[in-house]
Design an enzyme around this catalytic site. Structure first.
Site, PDB file in Angstrom:
ATOM      1  N   GLU A   1       0.831  -1.205   0.000  1.00 34.65           N
ATOM      2  CA  GLU A   1       0.000   0.000   0.000  1.00 34.65           C
ATOM      3  C   GLU A   1       0.869   1.261   0.000  1.00 34.65           C
ATOM      4  O   GLU A   1       0.722   2.143   0.828  1.00 34.65           O
ATOM      5  CB  GLU A   1      -0.968  -0.020   1.190  1.00 34.65           C
ATOM      6  CG  GLU A   1      -1.894  -1.234   1.134  1.00 34.65           C
ATOM      7  CD  GLU A   1      -2.964  -1.259   2.213  1.00 34.65           C
ATOM      8  OE1 GLU A   1      -2.766  -0.652   3.263  1.00 34.65           O
ATOM      9  OE2 GLU A   1      -4.002  -1.900   1.969  1.00 34.65           O
TER      10      GLU A   1
ATOM     11  N   ASP B   1      -8.251  -8.935   3.717  1.00 35.32           N
ATOM     12  CA  ASP B   1      -8.068  -7.846   4.669  1.00 35.32           C
ATOM     13  C   ASP B   1      -9.194  -7.788   5.706  1.00 35.32           C
ATOM     14  O   ASP B   1     -10.024  -6.872   5.650  1.00 35.32           O
ATOM     15  CB  ASP B   1      -7.986  -6.515   3.903  1.00 35.32           C
ATOM     16  CG  ASP B   1      -7.467  -5.377   4.761  1.00 35.32           C
ATOM     17  OD1 ASP B   1      -6.977  -5.638   5.860  1.00 35.32           O
ATOM     18  OD2 ASP B   1      -7.550  -4.224   4.317  1.00 35.32           O
TER      19      ASP B   1
ATOM     20  N   GLU C   1     -12.187  -2.702  12.126  1.00 36.75           N
ATOM     21  CA  GLU C   1     -12.183  -1.804  10.964  1.00 36.75           C
ATOM     22  C   GLU C   1     -13.338  -2.079  10.004  1.00 36.75           C
ATOM     23  O   GLU C   1     -14.008  -1.155   9.548  1.00 36.75           O
ATOM     24  CB  GLU C   1     -10.842  -1.936  10.232  1.00 36.75           C
ATOM     25  CG  GLU C   1     -10.752  -1.079   8.994  1.00 36.75           C
ATOM     26  CD  GLU C   1      -9.430  -1.262   8.267  1.00 36.75           C
ATOM     27  OE1 GLU C   1      -8.553  -1.987   8.777  1.00 36.75           O
ATOM     28  OE2 GLU C   1      -9.285  -0.671   7.186  1.00 36.75           O
TER      29      GLU C   1
HETATM   30  C1  GCV Z   1      -2.216   0.161   8.578  1.00 39.90           C
HETATM   31  C2  GCV Z   1      -5.980  -1.912   5.609  1.00 39.90           C
HETATM   32  C3  GCV Z   1      -6.264  -0.653   6.395  1.00 39.90           C
HETATM   33  C4  GCV Z   1      -5.023   0.206   6.549  1.00 39.90           C
HETATM   34  C5  GCV Z   1      -3.917  -0.645   7.144  1.00 39.90           C
HETATM   35  C6  GCV Z   1      -3.679  -1.847   6.235  1.00 39.90           C
HETATM   36  C7  GCV Z   1      -2.596  -2.756   6.780  1.00 39.90           C
HETATM   37  O1  GCV Z   1      -5.768  -1.609   4.252  1.00 39.90           O
HETATM   38  O2  GCV Z   1      -7.282   0.091   5.774  1.00 39.90           O
HETATM   39  O3  GCV Z   1      -5.321   1.275   7.430  1.00 39.90           O
HETATM   40  O4  GCV Z   1      -2.758   0.114   7.286  1.00 39.90           O
HETATM   41  O5  GCV Z   1      -4.849  -2.577   6.124  1.00 39.90           O
HETATM   42  O6  GCV Z   1      -2.938  -3.764   7.374  1.00 39.90           O
HETATM   43  O7  GCV Z   1      -1.440  -2.467   6.597  1.00 39.90           O
END
Ligand code: GCV
Length: 685
Positions: free
Chosen positions: A291, A370, A398
């Protein structure tokens, strides 16, 4: 307080004490059986953690029995509690192991080390609080899970999980964009964690901004050392998230290429310096090439080459490197039906299995995508054989209701831990993989992304404390039962009133299934708003470059991950699991749309069509929430008012949000499919 503004939070109420509200244990009939023992205590051994254990006994004596316990000699004939940090051979040698032995005149808490005594004390308090007699408090315990770590996604800007929308604003570790200097709350957090056997905290997000990249520099290490000292008294080690590009960001180098000598030296000097400040520093957590975070790929290097340089720097001091496997291409073309995010972790890490340094642990999310409400278990657990690996759960909800909705996640985590990988034949559960026993790993662990953000209940929705508690309990003993853990949490938090137990437990135990019912069906995932990851928006990711597609159209829905016609993801599992998932006839209903693209008329094992299942579950899930909101009202006056009101306020949001999920998802599929609900219910049009 719904948005959890830490600055306004009071931190001395019952919510803050969570499951350690020992004062309320006074009301339990069983306490009389312990009263004599708590008059005196003895201590054999010395050290800071042992002093913490001693203080816990003193505090419990005051709060539960209203007495000042006095210290007596070891082996006294008078009733007492004996704290012994000297293993007499009756306790396992693994760190933190303990035994509680009860005889007529003593409760002996014997630890393999000081930590074992502390854990034994917390075990005793939990036993009292959950109404167990002294005889039933007797136990002998140890854990094969070496690293039991919570990881904060906080950053100095106090935005937690910064790209996940409904931001948790506030932090235990940072205030006003500074590292906190008052250790009170950090101490309370460490205590809460130690009480459920957590032994490490990573205090910053894996997305490391420049401000947090400085945590490993001379300027910030004194503050880190203060935090580490506070945690240490509870046997909790400090870990830090570091940016792979730190040599450039804070080291003044022109490159972070792991094969360059100056880069290696920079990491070594940095680690040496950290250990000068914090001799028992745990290690680093790294999100690389993920990411848009930097990583070794930028230099044409592999993850082995990247990780091993950091690992070597830590190794000289006994540190550990947690290297995340959340590596995937987040820019997918929707026409490309072969590129599959679910396959990425396996594709990236299987070819380099066995090449990592011995102090690297690969940290793998429970599912291949995720943290959706339903995913299969990551196939990496079924395939890696030569690299220490640990599982990463998300305590922070989340995608599962965030700090508003009740979703008790322990049953989901248990499913993952109990999953049979078949890597060494039948019975090769994920637990046996990650506790190191099956493949003879040097290190083992379980990580949880923390749901703590400095709110007066720690977790926003007070019921989410059950997830924090349950996570800790499971890391220590993955064999524990979800219901047992919940029963214990409810008793410790609200007391042992039958009405309370009978109202809260059944709903919470089912709340993951209920959340799944009114949100994303049959394993399809990704029906939430983009970015914020809260609330329904079934096409938010469908037309986005991020590309976590569900491919719903007027004919059907789901992702074909089969070997013959799909992405071939099912081949990443061992037989018979790969066949089970690959075959539409044997694929479990709850994961059908994860593995197969099917017409709406497809009949599930349950006998229902996919479309009817979607309608039914969305109506039923909502009704179950509605019923719980009604039931909750009957607890008024029976539980602490603050708790009652806070839960109630969030339940009012949950019911509105569940209604929205029901209506939007049902309408979406009704409009796509054109198929009427058999039961003729009103679908929002
Ligand atoms: C810390 C998801 C979340 C991100 C997180 C990512 C990860 O994409 O939205 O906030 O980043 O996972 O686990 O690295």
């Amino acid at each position: 307080m719904i948005n959890g503004n830490a600055k306004e939070a009071k931190h001395n109420g019952t919510g803050h004490l969570a499951w350690l509200n020992t004062k309320q244990f006074r009301m339990l009939a069983v306490t009389k059986d312990y009263a004599e023992f708590f008059k005196r205590y003895s201590v054999a051994g010395s050290g800071k953690v042992l002093s913490t254990a001693e203080n816990e006994i003193l505090q419990a004596a005051r709060e539960i029995f209203g007495i000042d316990a006095t210290r007596t000699e070891e082996g006294s004939d008078l009733p007492h509690i004996g704290l012994t940090a000297v293993n007499d051979g009756s306790v396992d040698t693994l760190p933190g192991s303990f035994a509680v032995k009860v005889s007529g005149h003593s409760i002996a808490i014997i630890g393999a080390d000081e930590l074992g005594v502390l854990y034994g004390v917390y075990h005793l308090l939990r036993s009292i609080g959950s109404g167990k007699s002294p005889a039933n408090a007797a136990t002998r315990q140890s854990s094969r899970v070496e690293l039991r770590i919570v990881q904060q996604w906080d950053n100095l800007r106090e935005h937690i999980a910064d790209n996940s929308g409904l931001i948790y604003h506030g932090s235990v570790f940072y205030k006003n964009q500074e590292i906190v200097s008052d250790m009170t709350q950090i101490k309370d957090y460490a205590r809460l964690m130690a009480s459920v056997c957590i032994n490490a905290i990573c205090i910053n997000n894996v997305n490391v901004n420049i401000e947090e990249a400085r945590f490993i520099t001379e300027e910030k290490l004194p503050a880190m050392a203060r935090i580490a000292e506070t945690l240490r008294k509870y046997g909790v080690k400090l870990f830090l998230g570091v940016n792979f590009a730190s040599p450039i960001m804070v080291g003044g180098l022109e490159t972070a290429d792991p094969l360059k000598e100056d880069v290696k030296k920079w990491w070594q000097d940095t680690a040496d310096n950290i250990y000068r400040f914090i001799p028992d520093f745990g290690g680093f957590v790294v999100k690389a090439d993920s990411e848009d975070q930097p990583g070794p790929f930028a230099y044409g290097r592999s993850h082995v080459q990247g990780a091993n340089v950091l690992a070597d720097a830590l190794h000289r001091h006994g540190g550990i490197l947690l290297w995340r496997c959340f590596v995937y291409n987040c820019h997918v073309d929707w026409r490309d039906r072969k590129t599959d995010r679910a396959k990425a972790a396996y594709d990236n890490f299987m070819p380099i299995d066995g090449q990592f340094a011995s102090n690297v642990i690969l940290q793998i999310k429970n599912g291949p995508i995720d943290f959706q409400i339903r995913e299969p278990v990551s196939p990496l657990f079924s395939s890696l054989r030569k690299t220490n690996e640990m599982i990463e759960f998300q305590i922070m909800q989340e995608y599962t209701g965030q700090h508003r909705q009740i979703c008790y996640l322990v049953p989901m985590w248990k499913e993952a831990l109990d999953f049979d990988t078949h890597i060494k034949g039948k019975g090769s559960t994920v637990t046996r993989v990650i506790d190191g026993s099956l493949l003879d790993y040097k290190h083992s662990g379980i990580a949880g992304i923390s749901n703590v953000y400095g709110d007066k209940y720690w977790t926003g929705q007070p019921m989410a404390q059950a997830n924090l508690f349950g996570f800790g309990r499971l890391t220590w003993n993955p064999q524990l039962d979800s219901g047992e853990i919940l029963d214990e949490w409810v008793r410790l938090t609200f007391g042992s009133n039958e009405k309370i137990l009978g109202t809260i437990i059944p709903f919470l135990l089912n709340s993951r299934a209920i959340y799944e019912e009114y949100t994303a069906p049959l394993g399809v995932g990704w029906m939430c708003n983009k970015g914020m990851h809260y609330g329904p928006s079934p096409d938010a990711y469908e037309y986005d470059r991020w590309g976590t597609y569900h491919y719903a159209d007027r004919e059907g829905v789901g992702v074909d991950r089969t070997q013959a016609t799909g992405t071939g993801y099912t081949a990443q599992y061992n037989k018979p699991v790969s066949d089970l998932y690959d075959n539409i006839g044997t694929c479990p209903d709850e994961l059908l749309l994860f593995f197969h693209h099917v017409p709406y008329s497809h009949r599930l094992h349950s006998g229902k069509t996919v479309i009817q299942h979607i309608y039914d579950t969305h109506f039923e899930g909502f009704e179950k929430v509605e019923k719980f909101v009604e039931d909750w009202q009957t607890l008024k006056g029976l539980i602490d008012d603050d708790y009652f009101n806070e839960v109630n306020a969030r339940l009012q949001l949950q019911i509105e949000d569940a209604r929205e999920w029901r209506d939007i998802i049902n309408t979406y599929f009704y409009r796509k499919s054109g198929v009427d609900d058999e039961k003729g219910r009103v679908i929002y049009r």
